[in-house]
Design a protein around this motif. Structure first.
Motif, PDB file in Angstrom:
ATOM      1  N   UNK A 153       0.823  -1.215   0.000  1.00  0.00           N
ATOM      2  CA  UNK A 153       0.000   0.000   0.000  1.00  0.00           C
ATOM      3  C   UNK A 153       0.855   1.262   0.000  1.00  0.00           C
ATOM      4  N   UNK A 154       1.994   1.242   0.713  1.00  0.00           N
ATOM      5  CA  UNK A 154       2.866   2.400   0.732  1.00  0.00           C
ATOM      6  C   UNK A 154       3.439   2.663  -0.663  1.00  0.00           C
ATOM      7  N   UNK A 155       3.837   1.588  -1.384  1.00  0.00           N
ATOM      8  CA  UNK A 155       4.345   1.745  -2.749  1.00  0.00           C
ATOM      9  C   UNK A 155       3.260   2.299  -3.693  1.00  0.00           C
ATOM     10  N   UNK A 156       2.020   1.825  -3.485  1.00  0.00           N
ATOM     11  CA  UNK A 156       0.910   2.328  -4.316  1.00  0.00           C
ATOM     12  C   UNK A 156       0.702   3.827  -4.061  1.00  0.00           C
ATOM     13  N   UNK A 157       0.753   4.250  -2.787  1.00  0.00           N
ATOM     14  CA  UNK A 157       0.575   5.665  -2.465  1.00  0.00           C
ATOM     15  C   UNK A 157       1.680   6.508  -3.087  1.00  0.00           C
ATOM     16  N   UNK A 158       2.916   6.009  -3.038  1.00  0.00           N
ATOM     17  CA  UNK A 158       4.016   6.736  -3.661  1.00  0.00           C
ATOM     18  C   UNK A 158       3.809   6.870  -5.169  1.00  0.00           C
ATOM     19  N   UNK A 159       3.338   5.784  -5.793  1.00  0.00           N
ATOM     20  CA  UNK A 159       3.072   5.837  -7.234  1.00  0.00           C
ATOM     21  C   UNK A 159       2.011   6.891  -7.571  1.00  0.00           C
ATOM     22  N   UNK A 160       0.890   6.902  -6.830  1.00  0.00           N
ATOM     23  CA  UNK A 160      -0.187   7.874  -7.080  1.00  0.00           C
ATOM     24  C   UNK A 160       0.292   9.298  -6.855  1.00  0.00           C
ATOM     25  N   UNK A 161       1.101   9.513  -5.808  1.00  0.00           N
ATOM     26  CA  UNK A 161       1.599  10.856  -5.524  1.00  0.00           C
ATOM     27  C   UNK A 161       2.501  11.348  -6.644  1.00  0.00           C
ATOM     28  N   UNK A 162       3.405  10.493  -7.120  1.00  0.00           N
ATOM     29  CA  UNK A 162       4.297  10.909  -8.203  1.00  0.00           C
ATOM     30  C   UNK A 162       3.541  11.108  -9.514  1.00  0.00           C
ATOM     31  N   UNK A 163       2.485  10.323  -9.722  1.00  0.00           N
ATOM     32  CA  UNK A 163       1.661  10.536 -10.933  1.00  0.00           C
ATOM     33  C   UNK A 163       0.974  11.899 -10.885  1.00  0.00           C
ATOM     34  N   UNK A 164       0.425  12.284  -9.723  1.00  0.00           N
ATOM     35  CA  UNK A 164      -0.202  13.598  -9.589  1.00  0.00           C
ATOM     36  C   UNK A 164       0.821  14.714  -9.785  1.00  0.00           C
ATOM     37  N   UNK A 165       2.042  14.523  -9.223  1.00  0.00           N
ATOM     38  CA  UNK A 165       3.077  15.534  -9.392  1.00  0.00           C
ATOM     39  C   UNK A 165       3.476  15.668 -10.846  1.00  0.00           C
ATOM     40  N   UNK A 166       3.539  14.547 -11.568  1.00  0.00           N
ATOM     41  CA  UNK A 166       3.892  14.594 -12.987  1.00  0.00           C
ATOM     42  C   UNK A 166       2.817  15.327 -13.792  1.00  0.00           C
ATOM     43  N   UNK A 167       1.519  15.103 -13.443  1.00  0.00           N
ATOM     44  CA  UNK A 167       0.433  15.794 -14.141  1.00  0.00           C
ATOM     45  C   UNK A 167       0.488  17.298 -13.869  1.00  0.00           C
ATOM     46  N   UNK A 168       0.746  17.690 -12.619  1.00  0.00           N
ATOM     47  CA  UNK A 168       0.864  19.110 -12.289  1.00  0.00           C
ATOM     48  C   UNK A 168       2.018  19.752 -13.045  1.00  0.00           C
TER      49      UNK A 168
END
Length: 398
Positions: A153-168
């Motif tokens: 779950x921690x790896x999934x959260x990191x993935x989602x956070x970096x995806x949002x940062x990439x979109x921004x």
């Protein structure tokens, strides 16, 4: 002396006496007379007015901009939704050397921001790719019970956070690109590099079916928001505006008959009072007299074909019919005068002026209604002078 001589002397003496009497008698006074009439009579109020559109439309500039040449002219018919004129954005002002240098610096700063945003996007994309790989590895190990659920779950959260940062970061690149284009625009316009591009224009359309009545602007050029360009309306709804004296306006009621004359056409036009405004205003007459006036609006009821050439702002003369009747006895107002506490006239009877009291009714201009005291066909003296009296011999001049 024979009887023949006596008879001759008597005839001569009688003739001389008659001639002397006629010579000493006063001559008839010349007077102007008018016949008592019976027929149609109306009490009216008359005044000058102007035609007006009941619902005029003024088309104005909605924003500050540059007006293109207006080709429509007064008299042109338009339909609702038809283009009237076009406006462009305000042209960019010329740049002096200082402003040009500042614009160049703004372009350099905007370009640097774009490069920084692109570098940030690349870094965020690399982080997202790494986070995606680590999440897939953790998911694979979790299926083999080599990694706990918390770690996955921690790896999934990191993935989602970096995806949002990439979109921004990607959106930041777009913003920086628009800022750079906006910074370049003043320089491009000043250098003439955008002269061939099509400039977007705002088109103003006709709000109703009607006709152009006035054109305030024709030539192209800068225009301020709210400045009038065209006026239009429907001439079928033309009405008449008259300012009456307040003491006359209080007798006028909505629905009263109005006769329009001397408007330029051949026949008189019919109209009806639509509205009498409740508030008056002060107006100085041509003689310098302050008067209280009231606006009275009347709608034309005659067929449109009878006044098809009548337009907005045309002069007419309006006659408001306050009362009318048939078989009414009336005489010129100039024949009336006050005899003690009653109205009286001089009637011509067998060559002599006879004083007679009368009962008057309504007055309208130069005529007055007679309720009793006179019969139709009799002759009355108009403008009787001081020499005219009861029983005085008169001679009608008509």
């Amino acid at each position: 002396m024979t009887w023949k001589k006596k008879l001759l002397i008597g005839l001569v003496a009688a003739t001389l006496l008659l001639l002397l009497t006629l010579a000493l008698m006063p001559s008839p006074i010349p007077v102007s007379t008018s016949q008592v009439q019976q027929g149609y009579f109306a009490e009216v109020v008359e005044d000058e007015g102007r035609t007006r559109l009941r619902e005029p439309f003024t088309v104005t500039a909605p924003i500050h901009g540059y007006l293109r040449r207006v080709t429509l002219e007064p008299g042109d018919a338009v339909l609702a939704g038809m283009p009237l004129f076009q406006m462009e954005p305000v042209p960019a002002p010329a740049l002096d050397p200082r402003a040009r240098e500042q614009a160049r610096e703004a372009v350099f700063v905007a370009g640097a921001r774009l490069e920084a945003a692109r570098a940030e996007q690349e870094a965020r994309a690399t982080q997202y790719t790494l986070a995606q790989v680590e999440y897939e590895r953790a998911e694979h190990l979790h299926q083999r019970d080599l990694v706990s659920s918390e770690e996955r779950d921690r790896r999934r959260a990191q993935r989602d956070a970096t995806r949002a940062a990439e979109r921004a970061a990607r959106h930041a690149v777009e913003v920086a690109r628009f800022e750079l284009a906006s910074a370049r625009l003043p320089l491009e316009i000043a250098d003439g590099q955008r002269s061939g591009e099509e400039i977007a224009a705002i088109t103003l359309e006709a709000p109703i079916d009607g006709i152009i009545t006035r054109r305030h602007r024709r030539d192209e050029g800068p225009i301020q928001a709210g400045e009038a360009v065209l006026e239009l309306g429907n001439l079928d709804d033309l009405e008449v505006q008259v300012d009456l004296l307040s003491l006359e306006a209080v007798r006028v009621r909505p629905g009263m008959r109005v006769v329009l004359e001397r408007w330029g056409g051949g026949d008189e036009l019919e109209a009806r009072v639509r509205r009498v405004e409740p508030a008056g205003f002060e107006k100085v007459s041509a003689l310098g007299v302050e008067e209280q006036r009231v606006w009275v609006w009347s709608r034309i009821t005659s067929p449109r074909e009878a006044w098809e050439h009548l337009g907005d702002g045309y002069r007419v003369e309006a006659r408001f019919v306050l009362w009318e009747g048939d078989e009414v006895v009336h005489i010129p107002t100039s024949a009336l005068f006050r005899d003690q506490d009653r109205w009286a006239v001089f009637v011509v009877e067998e060559g002599r002026a006879r004083l007679r009291s009368v009962e008057t009714g309504r007055r309208s201009g130069l005529r007055t209604q007679i309720e009793s005291g006179l019969e139709p066909g009799e002759w009355v003296i108009t403008h009787p002078g001081e020499r005219v009296g009861d029983g005085v011999r008169v001679e009608s001049q008509q």
